[in-house]
Write a protein that holds these residues in place. Structure first.
Motif, PDB file in Angstrom:
ATOM      1  N   VAL A  49     -16.216  30.622  51.620  1.00 51.82           N
ATOM      2  CA  VAL A  49     -17.233  30.079  52.269  1.00 51.82           C
ATOM      3  C   VAL A  49     -17.379  28.510  51.518  1.00 51.82           C
ATOM      4  O   VAL A  49     -17.866  28.843  50.405  1.00 51.82           O
ATOM      5  N   ASN A  91     -23.400  34.540  52.127  1.00 50.09           N
ATOM      6  CA  ASN A  91     -23.302  33.136  52.788  1.00 50.09           C
ATOM      7  C   ASN A  91     -22.611  33.073  54.095  1.00 50.09           C
ATOM      8  O   ASN A  91     -22.600  32.289  55.080  1.00 50.09           O
ATOM      9  N   LEU A  95     -23.536  31.477  57.626  1.00 53.55           N
ATOM     10  CA  LEU A  95     -22.534  30.515  58.268  1.00 53.55           C
ATOM     11  C   LEU A  95     -22.313  30.910  59.671  1.00 53.55           C
ATOM     12  O   LEU A  95     -22.372  30.104  60.518  1.00 53.55           O
ATOM     13  N   CYS A  99     -23.693  28.398  62.623  1.00 48.46           N
ATOM     14  CA  CYS A  99     -22.568  27.902  63.548  1.00 48.46           C
ATOM     15  C   CYS A  99     -23.145  28.139  65.055  1.00 48.46           C
ATOM     16  O   CYS A  99     -23.225  27.415  66.172  1.00 48.46           O
ATOM     17  N   MET A 110     -27.624  24.754  59.562  1.00 47.18           N
ATOM     18  CA  MET A 110     -26.588  24.527  58.480  1.00 47.18           C
ATOM     19  C   MET A 110     -27.205  24.790  56.921  1.00 47.18           C
ATOM     20  O   MET A 110     -26.509  24.976  56.135  1.00 47.18           O
ATOM     21  N   VAL A 113     -27.142  27.821  54.717  1.00 45.36           N
ATOM     22  CA  VAL A 113     -25.820  27.878  54.005  1.00 45.36           C
ATOM     23  C   VAL A 113     -25.586  26.960  52.897  1.00 45.36           C
ATOM     24  O   VAL A 113     -24.925  27.493  51.893  1.00 45.36           O
ATOM     25  N   ASN A 117     -24.823  28.640  49.214  1.00 46.51           N
ATOM     26  CA  ASN A 117     -23.550  28.420  48.485  1.00 46.51           C
ATOM     27  C   ASN A 117     -23.832  27.620  46.866  1.00 46.51           C
ATOM     28  O   ASN A 117     -23.218  27.888  45.988  1.00 46.51           O
TER      29      ASN A 117
END
Length: 174
Positions: A49, A91, A95, A99, A110, A113, A117
């Protein structure tokens, strides 16, 4: 202060791919330190990711044979892999959700995420910093999480880098 008393440090690339550092000082003889190239440990997991893989390869590199015990190396990799195994799948789920909802939220879905991260990378860096202070700096090594291009394409990934550091000499004053 005279310019003759100032230390000059220069770096050159050795033909055998080792870094050569020359320190020239009027008071001491020329000191040349040859350091091997850093060791790169690539991700070997099946989930990635934003360039962060969920597992790093735990095979012991031959360049560390006389420097670090296999147990210490495997414990460090195990600590890093534990953090990644716990964080990266979460994560990935965020994601997928981001999306799916991206069209409705104009891309704001987003943001979690990116934050997760960044938190995962920070946790890995914190573990590596603790390991460096505890053991590896004493042994003349430095671990870090670094972003590099993949060998076959332009995609970037995070890898663990083990850099060699010159050991401090005890016979010379500060």
């Amino acid at each position: 202060m005279l310019m003759d008393e100032v230390d000059v440090i220069s770096q050159e690339q050795h033909p055998l791919e080792t870094t050569t550092t020359t320190i020239i000082n009027d008071n001491y003889d020329d000191l040349i330190v040859r350091l091997p190239d850093p060791i790169t440990i690539r991700g070997s997991g099946h989930v990635t990711v934003f360039a962060l893989n969920n597992k790093f390869d735990d095979e012991y590199p031959q360049q560390l044979t006389a420097r670090v015990a296999r147990d210490e190396y495997s414990e460090t990799i195990k600590r890093v892999n534990t953090i990644l195994r716990k964080n990266v799948p979460i994560n990935f789920k965020w994601l997928l959700c981001g999306c799916i909802c991206c069209c409705c939220t104009i891309g704001l879905s987003m943001c979690p995420v990116f934050c997760l991260n960044k938190r995962s990378k920070h946790a890995v860096n914190k573990i590596l910093e603790w390991e460096n202070q505890r053991l590896y700096h004493i042994l003349g090594l430095h671990w870090k999480l670094d972003k590099q291009k993949c060998q076959n394409n332009a995609v970037q990934e995070y890898v663990l880098m083990i850099e060699f550091r010159p050991k401090s000499t005890l016979i010379r004053p500060d």
